[in-house]
Write a protein that holds these residues in place. Structure first.
Motif, mmCIF file in Angstrom:
data_model
loop_
_atom_site.group_PDB
_atom_site.id
_atom_site.type_symbol
_atom_site.label_atom_id
_atom_site.label_comp_id
_atom_site.label_asym_id
_atom_site.label_seq_id
_atom_site.Cartn_x
_atom_site.Cartn_y
_atom_site.Cartn_z
ATOM 1 N N LEU A 59 0.860 -1.184 0.000
ATOM 2 C CA LEU A 59 0.000 0.000 0.000
ATOM 3 C C LEU A 59 0.893 1.229 0.000
ATOM 4 C CD1 LEU A 59 -2.728 1.474 0.224
ATOM 5 C CD2 LEU A 59 -2.573 1.202 2.704
ATOM 6 N N GLN A 60 0.599 2.147 -0.926
ATOM 7 C CA GLN A 60 1.358 3.395 -1.036
ATOM 8 C C GLN A 60 0.363 4.540 -0.936
ATOM 9 O OE1 GLN A 60 2.697 2.914 -5.045
ATOM 10 N NE2 GLN A 60 3.114 0.779 -4.617
ATOM 11 N N ILE A 61 0.698 5.517 -0.114
ATOM 12 C CA ILE A 61 -0.162 6.695 -0.001
ATOM 13 C C ILE A 61 0.683 7.902 -0.378
ATOM 14 C CG2 ILE A 61 -1.668 8.051 1.492
ATOM 15 C CD1 ILE A 61 -2.100 5.536 3.184
ATOM 16 N N VAL A 62 0.310 8.561 -1.477
ATOM 17 C CA VAL A 62 1.083 9.682 -2.015
ATOM 18 C C VAL A 62 0.149 10.849 -2.342
ATOM 19 C CG1 VAL A 62 2.915 8.199 -2.959
ATOM 20 C CG2 VAL A 62 0.957 8.771 -4.380
ATOM 21 N N ASP A 63 0.747 12.049 -2.442
ATOM 22 C CA ASP A 63 -0.076 13.213 -2.794
ATOM 23 C C ASP A 63 0.524 14.070 -3.907
ATOM 24 O OD1 ASP A 63 1.989 14.518 -1.460
ATOM 25 O OD2 ASP A 63 0.726 15.294 0.158
ATOM 26 N N GLY A 64 1.662 13.628 -4.478
ATOM 27 C CA GLY A 64 2.269 14.401 -5.559
ATOM 28 C C GLY A 64 2.883 15.708 -5.075
ATOM 29 N N ILE A 65 3.199 15.762 -3.763
ATOM 30 C CA ILE A 65 3.813 16.959 -3.179
ATOM 31 C C ILE A 65 4.927 16.517 -2.234
ATOM 32 C CG2 ILE A 65 3.421 18.972 -1.669
ATOM 33 C CD1 ILE A 65 0.496 18.939 -2.724
ATOM 34 N N GLU A 66 6.056 17.236 -2.274
ATOM 35 C CA GLU A 66 7.166 16.953 -1.361
ATOM 36 C C GLU A 66 7.663 18.277 -0.808
ATOM 37 O OE1 GLU A 66 11.706 15.247 -1.529
ATOM 38 O OE2 GLU A 66 10.301 14.581 -3.040
ATOM 39 N N LYS A 67 7.655 18.404 0.518
ATOM 40 C CA LYS A 67 8.050 19.664 1.178
ATOM 41 C C LYS A 67 7.335 20.848 0.538
ATOM 42 C CE LYS A 67 12.504 18.000 2.787
ATOM 43 N NZ LYS A 67 13.954 18.132 2.728
ATOM 44 N N ARG A 68 6.034 20.718 0.370
ATOM 45 C CA ARG A 68 5.142 21.749 -0.167
ATOM 46 C C ARG A 68 5.376 22.098 -1.641
ATOM 47 N NH1 ARG A 68 5.219 22.293 5.023
ATOM 48 N NH2 ARG A 68 3.425 22.847 6.246
ATOM 49 N N GLU A 69 6.216 21.302 -2.320
ATOM 50 C CA GLU A 69 6.469 21.508 -3.751
ATOM 51 C C GLU A 69 5.774 20.413 -4.547
ATOM 52 O OE1 GLU A 69 8.526 23.973 -5.241
ATOM 53 O OE2 GLU A 69 8.566 24.876 -3.244
ATOM 54 N N LYS A 70 5.071 20.805 -5.629
ATOM 55 C CA LYS A 70 4.409 19.822 -6.475
ATOM 56 C C LYS A 70 5.459 18.962 -7.175
ATOM 57 C CE LYS A 70 0.020 19.850 -8.752
ATOM 58 N NZ LYS A 70 -0.338 18.811 -7.821
ATOM 59 N N ARG A 71 5.179 17.693 -7.325
ATOM 60 C CA ARG A 71 6.095 16.780 -8.009
ATOM 61 C C ARG A 71 5.287 15.672 -8.661
ATOM 62 N NH1 ARG A 71 9.365 12.639 -4.674
ATOM 63 N NH2 ARG A 71 8.846 11.466 -6.500
ATOM 64 N N GLU A 72 5.938 14.935 -9.549
ATOM 65 C CA GLU A 72 5.293 13.777 -10.170
ATOM 66 C C GLU A 72 5.232 12.656 -9.131
ATOM 67 O OE1 GLU A 72 4.002 12.617 -13.300
ATOM 68 O OE2 GLU A 72 3.776 14.790 -13.432
ATOM 69 N N PRO A 73 4.076 12.008 -8.966
ATOM 70 C CA PRO A 73 4.053 10.847 -8.072
ATOM 71 C C PRO A 73 5.009 9.771 -8.589
ATOM 72 C CG PRO A 73 1.817 11.536 -8.624
ATOM 73 C CD PRO A 73 2.755 12.309 -9.523
ATOM 74 N N PRO A 74 5.557 8.944 -7.691
ATOM 75 C CA PRO A 74 6.475 7.879 -8.118
ATOM 76 C C PRO A 74 5.828 6.978 -9.165
ATOM 77 C CG PRO A 74 6.326 8.001 -5.726
ATOM 78 C CD PRO A 74 5.282 8.916 -6.270
ATOM 79 N N LYS A 75 6.630 6.529 -10.109
ATOM 80 C CA LYS A 75 6.124 5.652 -11.183
ATOM 81 C C LYS A 75 6.030 4.211 -10.679
ATOM 82 C CE LYS A 75 6.335 8.670 -14.701
ATOM 83 N NZ LYS A 75 5.510 9.710 -14.101
ATOM 84 N N LEU A 76 4.926 3.561 -11.001
ATOM 85 C CA LEU A 76 4.776 2.140 -10.690
ATOM 86 C C LEU A 76 3.704 1.550 -11.584
ATOM 87 C CD1 LEU A 76 5.552 -0.277 -8.871
ATOM 88 C CD2 LEU A 76 3.632 0.344 -7.434
ATOM 89 N N ALA A 77 4.071 0.523 -12.308
ATOM 90 C CA ALA A 77 3.093 -0.152 -13.162
ATOM 91 C C ALA A 77 2.289 -1.135 -12.311
ATOM 92 C CB ALA A 77 3.828 -0.896 -14.271
ATOM 93 N N ASN A 78 1.136 -1.483 -12.762
ATOM 94 C CA ASN A 78 0.292 -2.538 -12.176
ATOM 95 C C ASN A 78 -0.314 -2.219 -10.807
ATOM 96 O OD1 ASN A 78 1.110 -3.974 -14.420
ATOM 97 N ND2 ASN A 78 2.795 -4.939 -13.330
ATOM 98 N N ALA A 79 -0.208 -0.990 -10.333
ATOM 99 C CA ALA A 79 -0.838 -0.676 -9.045
ATOM 100 C C ALA A 79 -2.284 -0.258 -9.295
ATOM 101 C CB ALA A 79 -0.100 0.444 -8.337
ATOM 102 N N THR A 80 -3.179 -0.726 -8.437
ATOM 103 C CA THR A 80 -4.555 -0.248 -8.472
ATOM 104 C C THR A 80 -4.547 1.104 -7.794
ATOM 105 O OG1 THR A 80 -5.351 -2.513 -8.259
ATOM 106 C CG2 THR A 80 -6.911 -0.753 -7.711
ATOM 107 N N GLU A 81 -5.123 2.112 -8.464
ATOM 108 C CA GLU A 81 -5.073 3.461 -7.903
ATOM 109 C C GLU A 81 -6.453 3.909 -7.443
ATOM 110 O OE1 GLU A 81 -3.595 7.392 -9.897
ATOM 111 O OE2 GLU A 81 -1.866 6.132 -9.429
ATOM 112 N N ILE A 82 -6.499 4.460 -6.240
ATOM 113 C CA ILE A 82 -7.723 5.009 -5.668
ATOM 114 C C ILE A 82 -7.416 6.461 -5.340
ATOM 115 C CG2 ILE A 82 -9.475 4.777 -3.868
ATOM 116 C CD1 ILE A 82 -8.237 2.047 -3.186
#
Length: 164
Positions: A59-82
């Motif tokens: 289980l990975q929980i991400v928000d596309g932000i690091e230290k208040r800076e927008k970033r690309e979420p980490p790449k991963l194939a085959n993950a179900t995304e919610i």
């Protein structure tokens, strides 16, 4: 639930073992993870680091932000995304429901948070399966590794009880 100002300092205390940034390599991280553990990451950089080490979090929980800076979420194939909305300094009931649901799904699962994912470490620690290990970043310090057990669940529940 909102994080009151009175709890902000307490939330900076690591829930588990802090591995300093300079030592957070695959070898040191693996010392804290038992074989066949259900690995959970909270945070983009932590998730990216684990994927880079070929330790694919269940289980990975991400928000596309690091230290208040927008970033690309980490790449991963085959993950179900919610996707879930979770405003900064809050834990929504929708987020808790999505986390509970994710633990019943086929892995890997990624929860993409619109807002902020930091506090979702708390409901994750409450609802994670017994053999779980939660990893999250401690800003400017390193990586925190939390082995889920009844002591951690009780500690986290007492923090949640103090939220408004």
């Amino acid at each position: 639930m909102k994080l009151p100002d009175s709890l902000r300092e307490q939330m900076k205390i690591p829930l588990g073992t802090l591995i300093p940034e300079s030592q957070s390599n695959k070898e040191n991280i693996l010392k804290h993870i038992e074989q066949n553990s259900y690995i959970i990451t909270v945070g983009d950089r932590t998730t990216e680091k684990m994927i880079g080490f070929d330790l694919i979090p269940s289980l990975q929980i991400v928000d596309g932000i690091e230290k208040r800076e927008k970033r690309e979420p980490p790449k991963l194939a085959n993950a179900t995304e919610i996707t879930v909305d979770n405003p900064p300094a809050e834990i929504t009931s929708q987020s808790i429901d999505v986390i509970k649901k994710a633990f019943l799904m086929k892995t890997p699962i990624r929860i993409l948070v619109t807002g902020e994912e930091d506090l979702l470490v708390l409901p994750v620690c409450i609802h994670a399966p017994e053999n779980s290990v939660v990893l999250y970043g401690q800003p400017n310090e390193g990586l925190v590794v939390v082995k889920i057990n009844s002591e951690i669940r009780n500690k986290v529940q007492s923090l949640l009880d103090l939220m408004e």
